[in-house]
Scaffold this active site. Structure first.
Site, mmCIF file in Angstrom:
data_model
loop_
_atom_site.group_PDB
_atom_site.id
_atom_site.type_symbol
_atom_site.label_atom_id
_atom_site.label_comp_id
_atom_site.label_asym_id
_atom_site.label_seq_id
_atom_site.Cartn_x
_atom_site.Cartn_y
_atom_site.Cartn_z
ATOM 1 N N TYR A 79 0.871 -1.168 0.063
ATOM 2 C CA TYR A 79 -0.057 0.149 -0.042
ATOM 3 C C TYR A 79 0.851 1.268 -0.023
ATOM 4 O O TYR A 79 2.106 1.235 -0.069
ATOM 5 C CB TYR A 79 -0.784 -0.062 1.342
ATOM 6 C CG TYR A 79 -2.003 -1.204 1.015
ATOM 7 C CD1 TYR A 79 -2.962 -1.161 0.098
ATOM 8 C CD2 TYR A 79 -1.765 -2.367 1.703
ATOM 9 C CE1 TYR A 79 -3.830 -2.103 -0.282
ATOM 10 C CE2 TYR A 79 -2.725 -3.447 1.596
ATOM 11 C CZ TYR A 79 -3.748 -3.391 0.655
ATOM 12 O OH TYR A 79 -4.661 -4.358 0.452
ATOM 13 N N GLY A 84 -4.595 -14.541 11.904
ATOM 14 C CA GLY A 84 -5.768 -13.901 11.020
ATOM 15 C C GLY A 84 -6.792 -14.972 10.537
ATOM 16 O O GLY A 84 -8.028 -14.973 11.311
#
Length: 367
Positions: A175, A315
């Site tokens: 990102y 996760g």
């Protein structure tokens, strides 16, 4: 397993977690189209606050209206978003847990269709696409870079108003901030590119500005030195990330969150590089993510790095097991996750319907 350091408390910033298993930032696309957190999200995060003293990290949350290009991801620049997040943080705190908001901007990783619909221009450090068939971004101006720093500051202040215990600056996974760090995406020849120090500059300025705004004890940083996700990975990341970590250490922030080489985005990856260089540089708490099993997590904190303070980040298993910590502690079987429902927009399916163990339900919530 109950005797493991995994279940010993320690302090991270101004909070004291009761164990060393944390919830990863997981993109789920359950916010509204205009990026407001929903009641579904309140129940989801509330479920995963099942065991008191847990550290939860939110999904990536946009710092401004111009940094998007990712459908149904939440934001934190408007008052309605702040109020909606407050409902979630209040629920997590009611259950005795802690929650940090992960802040980010997309850069060249933005989805072209979403960006066009929202009238968002896709920008990046340099006009280098993410891949062969990806859109070519426009190189950001210096003024836009300065605006990005201020957007992070504004969002971090909003996060505190929304009741978060802190924020995580997202410098990973390809990102925008990661794009500035790495030479595969940053070919600038100004003060924000061209060498190791200049490529570190934006992230360093963001981290220090956010720490100054809300206090360094409320700030974490996520990095993925070895990840190939979204067209990333320098030929030799160690000098660059050594500089980034050294600068973060000077900022006195609460923790460093690192992604192992065996994970690329949300997928497993056959990477064999280690984070040893980072362990040698950082003497504060670590968050470590890498597709760990409960046995591997126990080995990491008890045997491999017994002198380090580590929270092991789960996760996908946290996604499918709201009572994950209880299950690990008791040695119970885990629910299998279903990848097909990871990103079911605004749906409770695959989001709120993973069951708690019967043992957890019989125990009450104060475990």
């Amino acid at each position: 397993m109950p005797q493991s350091r995994l279940f010993k408390p320690f302090k991270i910033g101004d909070i004291e977690v009761k164990h060393r298993i944390g919830m990863a930032p997981l993109t789920r696309f359950r916010a509204t189209e205009d990026r407001v957190p929903t009641s579904l999200m309140k129940e989801y995060y509330g479920q995963r606050a099942a065991v008191p003293g847990t550290l939860i990290l939110t999904e990536g949350t946009f710092i401004s209206a111009t940094c998007g290009g990712f459908a149904h991801a939440p934001g934190l620049w408007r008052e309605d978003q702040v109020a909606a997040w407050r409902n979630i943080t209040d629920e997590v705190h009611r259950k005795g847990c802690f929650i940090f908001c992960q802040l980010f901007a997309m850069g060249r990783a933005a989805d072209i269709d979403v960006a066009r619909k929202e009238g968002v221009e896709i920008v990046a450090p340099s006009a280098i696409p993410m891949g062969e068939d990806a859109v070519v971004p426009r190189a950001m101006t210096t003024d836009e870079i300065k605006r990005t720093i201020q957007d992070h500051v504004d969002a971090s202040k909003n996060a505190i108003r929304a009741g978060f215990d802190g924020v995580e600056v997202h410098g990973a996974n390809g990102y925008l901030l990661d794009q500035f760090i790495q030479d595969v995406s940053n070919h600038r020849d100004d003060e924000y590119g061209g060498n190791v120090e200049n490529r570190s500059r934006l992230l360093d300025e963001v981290v220090k500005a956010v720490a100054n705004a809300i206090g360094p004890e409320r700030v974490g940083l996520r990095l993925s030195p070895w990840s190939t996700f979204q067209g990333m990975k320098m030929q030799n990341p160690v000098p660059q990330f050594t500089d980034v970590i050294n600068k973060a250490r000077q900022a006195d922030i609460a923790y460093l969150h690192l992604v192992e080489s065996r994970i690329s985005g949300s997928q497993d990856y056959n990477g064999h590089e280690t984070l040893d260089f980072a362990y040698d540089l950082w003497n504060r708490p670590f968050l470590i993510a890498g597709g760990y099993t409960s046995h591997e997590a126990q080995k990491l904190v008890d045997e491999k790095y017994p002198d380090k303070e580590i929270i092991v980040i789960f996760g996908r298993q946290f996604l499918s097991n709201p009572d994950l910590i209880f299950r690990i502690r008791k040695g119970l079987e885990l629910n299998a996750y279903n990848r097909d429902t990871f990103y079911a927009i605004e749906s409770a399916v695959g989001y709120l319907d993973y069951p708690f163990s019967k043992e957890y339900l019989a125990s009450g919530t104060n475990v």
